[in-house]
Design a protein around this motif. Sequence first.
Motif, PDB file in Angstrom:
ATOM      1  N   SER A 198     -61.884 -57.161 -43.320  1.00 18.50           N
ATOM      2  CA  SER A 198     -62.114 -56.349 -44.509  1.00 18.50           C
ATOM      3  C   SER A 198     -62.202 -54.877 -44.119  1.00 18.50           C
ATOM      4  N   THR A 199     -61.891 -54.036 -45.070  1.00 21.72           N
ATOM      5  CA  THR A 199     -61.921 -52.602 -44.839  1.00 21.72           C
ATOM      6  C   THR A 199     -62.300 -51.903 -46.141  1.00 21.72           C
ATOM      7  N   ARG A 200     -62.758 -50.697 -46.023  1.00 21.13           N
ATOM      8  CA  ARG A 200     -63.114 -49.920 -47.213  1.00 21.13           C
ATOM      9  C   ARG A 200     -62.016 -48.893 -47.461  1.00 21.13           C
ATOM     10  N   MET A 201     -61.708 -48.704 -48.729  1.00 20.26           N
ATOM     11  CA  MET A 201     -60.695 -47.719 -49.107  1.00 20.26           C
ATOM     12  C   MET A 201     -60.927 -47.307 -50.548  1.00 20.26           C
ATOM     13  N   ALA A 202     -60.283 -46.252 -50.922  1.00 25.30           N
ATOM     14  CA  ALA A 202     -60.365 -45.778 -52.306  1.00 25.30           C
ATOM     15  C   ALA A 202     -59.633 -46.767 -53.211  1.00 25.30           C
ATOM     16  N   SER A 203     -60.156 -46.933 -54.408  1.00 27.52           N
ATOM     17  CA  SER A 203     -59.536 -47.883 -55.335  1.00 27.52           C
ATOM     18  C   SER A 203     -58.098 -47.473 -55.666  1.00 27.52           C
ATOM     19  N   ALA A 204     -57.826 -46.171 -55.692  1.00 25.60           N
ATOM     20  CA  ALA A 204     -56.452 -45.705 -55.960  1.00 25.60           C
ATOM     21  C   ALA A 204     -55.508 -46.148 -54.839  1.00 25.60           C
ATOM     22  N   ASP A 205     -55.982 -46.065 -53.583  1.00 27.99           N
ATOM     23  CA  ASP A 205     -55.162 -46.516 -52.460  1.00 27.99           C
ATOM     24  C   ASP A 205     -54.904 -48.020 -52.536  1.00 27.99           C
ATOM     25  N   ARG A 206     -55.947 -48.762 -52.920  1.00 25.55           N
ATOM     26  CA  ARG A 206     -55.795 -50.216 -53.039  1.00 25.55           C
ATOM     27  C   ARG A 206     -54.753 -50.552 -54.099  1.00 25.55           C
ATOM     28  N   GLU A 207     -54.770 -49.839 -55.197  1.00 24.82           N
ATOM     29  CA  GLU A 207     -53.796 -50.101 -56.257  1.00 24.82           C
ATOM     30  C   GLU A 207     -52.378 -49.753 -55.804  1.00 24.82           C
ATOM     31  N   LYS A 208     -52.246 -48.676 -55.034  1.00 26.94           N
ATOM     32  CA  LYS A 208     -50.922 -48.311 -54.501  1.00 26.94           C
ATOM     33  C   LYS A 208     -50.411 -49.410 -53.575  1.00 26.94           C
ATOM     34  N   ILE A 209     -51.301 -49.916 -52.710  1.00 28.20           N
ATOM     35  CA  ILE A 209     -50.916 -50.979 -51.781  1.00 28.20           C
ATOM     36  C   ILE A 209     -50.557 -52.242 -52.560  1.00 28.20           C
ATOM     37  N   ARG A 210     -51.348 -52.566 -53.589  1.00 26.63           N
ATOM     38  CA  ARG A 210     -51.063 -53.743 -54.418  1.00 26.63           C
ATOM     39  C   ARG A 210     -49.678 -53.611 -55.069  1.00 26.63           C
ATOM     40  N   ALA A 211     -49.362 -52.428 -55.573  1.00 27.31           N
ATOM     41  CA  ALA A 211     -48.064 -52.206 -56.218  1.00 27.31           C
ATOM     42  C   ALA A 211     -46.916 -52.325 -55.217  1.00 27.31           C
ATOM     43  N   LYS A 263     -43.966 -55.082 -55.265  1.00 16.94           N
ATOM     44  CA  LYS A 263     -42.558 -54.670 -55.258  1.00 16.94           C
ATOM     45  C   LYS A 263     -41.785 -55.368 -54.143  1.00 16.94           C
ATOM     46  N   ALA A 264     -42.465 -55.628 -53.017  1.00 16.91           N
ATOM     47  CA  ALA A 264     -41.844 -56.309 -51.883  1.00 16.91           C
ATOM     48  C   ALA A 264     -41.926 -57.831 -52.013  1.00 16.91           C
ATOM     49  N   HIS A 265     -42.499 -58.319 -53.123  1.00 22.41           N
ATOM     50  CA  HIS A 265     -42.691 -59.751 -53.345  1.00 22.41           C
ATOM     51  C   HIS A 265     -43.495 -60.378 -52.212  1.00 22.41           C
ATOM     52  N   MET A 266     -44.585 -59.680 -51.842  1.00 22.47           N
ATOM     53  CA  MET A 266     -45.456 -60.150 -50.766  1.00 22.47           C
ATOM     54  C   MET A 266     -46.900 -60.119 -51.254  1.00 22.47           C
ATOM     55  N   SER A 267     -47.747 -60.923 -50.599  1.00 19.13           N
ATOM     56  CA  SER A 267     -49.176 -60.823 -50.889  1.00 19.13           C
ATOM     57  C   SER A 267     -49.675 -59.536 -50.236  1.00 19.13           C
ATOM     58  N   MET A 268     -50.824 -59.048 -50.702  1.00 22.27           N
ATOM     59  CA  MET A 268     -51.386 -57.841 -50.087  1.00 22.27           C
ATOM     60  C   MET A 268     -51.685 -58.079 -48.614  1.00 22.27           C
ATOM     61  N   SER A 269     -52.184 -59.248 -48.291  1.00 25.09           N
ATOM     62  CA  SER A 269     -52.504 -59.589 -46.909  1.00 25.09           C
ATOM     63  C   SER A 269     -51.254 -59.530 -46.027  1.00 25.09           C
ATOM     64  N   ASP A 270     -50.187 -60.170 -46.477  1.00 16.18           N
ATOM     65  CA  ASP A 270     -48.944 -60.170 -45.699  1.00 16.18           C
ATOM     66  C   ASP A 270     -48.362 -58.763 -45.589  1.00 16.18           C
ATOM     67  N   TYR A 271     -48.429 -58.011 -46.688  1.00 14.62           N
ATOM     68  CA  TYR A 271     -47.884 -56.652 -46.697  1.00 14.62           C
ATOM     69  C   TYR A 271     -48.633 -55.750 -45.710  1.00 14.62           C
ATOM     70  N   VAL A 272     -49.962 -55.758 -45.784  1.00 16.57           N
ATOM     71  CA  VAL A 272     -50.765 -54.908 -44.903  1.00 16.57           C
ATOM     72  C   VAL A 272     -50.577 -55.326 -43.451  1.00 16.57           C
ATOM     73  N   THR A 273     -50.542 -56.628 -43.185  1.00 20.39           N
ATOM     74  CA  THR A 273     -50.333 -57.106 -41.821  1.00 20.39           C
ATOM     75  C   THR A 273     -48.991 -56.630 -41.279  1.00 20.39           C
ATOM     76  N   ALA A 274     -47.938 -56.775 -42.080  1.00 23.32           N
ATOM     77  CA  ALA A 274     -46.605 -56.346 -41.651  1.00 23.32           C
ATOM     78  C   ALA A 274     -46.576 -54.848 -41.376  1.00 23.32           C
ATOM     79  N   CYS A 275     -47.179 -54.059 -42.253  1.00 26.34           N
ATOM     80  CA  CYS A 275     -47.212 -52.603 -42.058  1.00 26.34           C
ATOM     81  C   CYS A 275     -47.966 -52.231 -40.789  1.00 26.34           C
ATOM     82  N   CYS A 276     -49.108 -52.850 -40.586  1.00 24.06           N
ATOM     83  CA  CYS A 276     -49.926 -52.518 -39.416  1.00 24.06           C
ATOM     84  C   CYS A 276     -49.254 -52.929 -38.111  1.00 24.06           C
ATOM     85  N   LEU A 277     -48.433 -53.960 -38.156  1.00 21.27           N
ATOM     86  CA  LEU A 277     -47.733 -54.413 -36.955  1.00 21.27           C
ATOM     87  C   LEU A 277     -46.400 -53.690 -36.758  1.00 21.27           C
ATOM     88  N   GLY A 278     -46.132 -52.709 -37.609  1.00 16.02           N
ATOM     89  CA  GLY A 278     -44.938 -51.879 -37.446  1.00 16.02           C
ATOM     90  C   GLY A 278     -43.650 -52.528 -37.904  1.00 16.02           C
TER      91      GLY A 278
END
Length: 101
Positions: free
Chosen positions: A8-21, A25-40
């Motif tokens: 878990s991590t803390r972030m601004a709600s606006a950032d969370r909504e951007k990540i959710r969007a 758009k990528a047809h991914m869960s937030m978990s999969d999207y964030v993991t993929a981004c963090c792993l480059g």
Amino acid sequence: MKKDIKFSTRMASADREKIRALAAKAHMSMSDYVTACCLGKRIIVIDEQKELLRQLKGIGSNINRLTVLANMGKVQVIGLEKTAGELSEVSAALRSVMEGR
């Protein structure tokens, strides 16, 4: 791969909504999207996917029709300039997307 740890991590709600969007758009869960981004990993979303697939399908149909006519002996000389041009445009669009333009 099995997801066995909660992170878990803390972030601004606006950032969370951007990540959710972006994940949606990528047809991914937030978990999969964030993991993929963090792993480059590169995440490529093709907005014009339906149009590109339609064009490719049309080119394939044209080639199939010409092949049938050629095998039947009904066509001697085939002008493929238009088909080659369309295929070149689709290839350039796909290349552009893959390069991240």
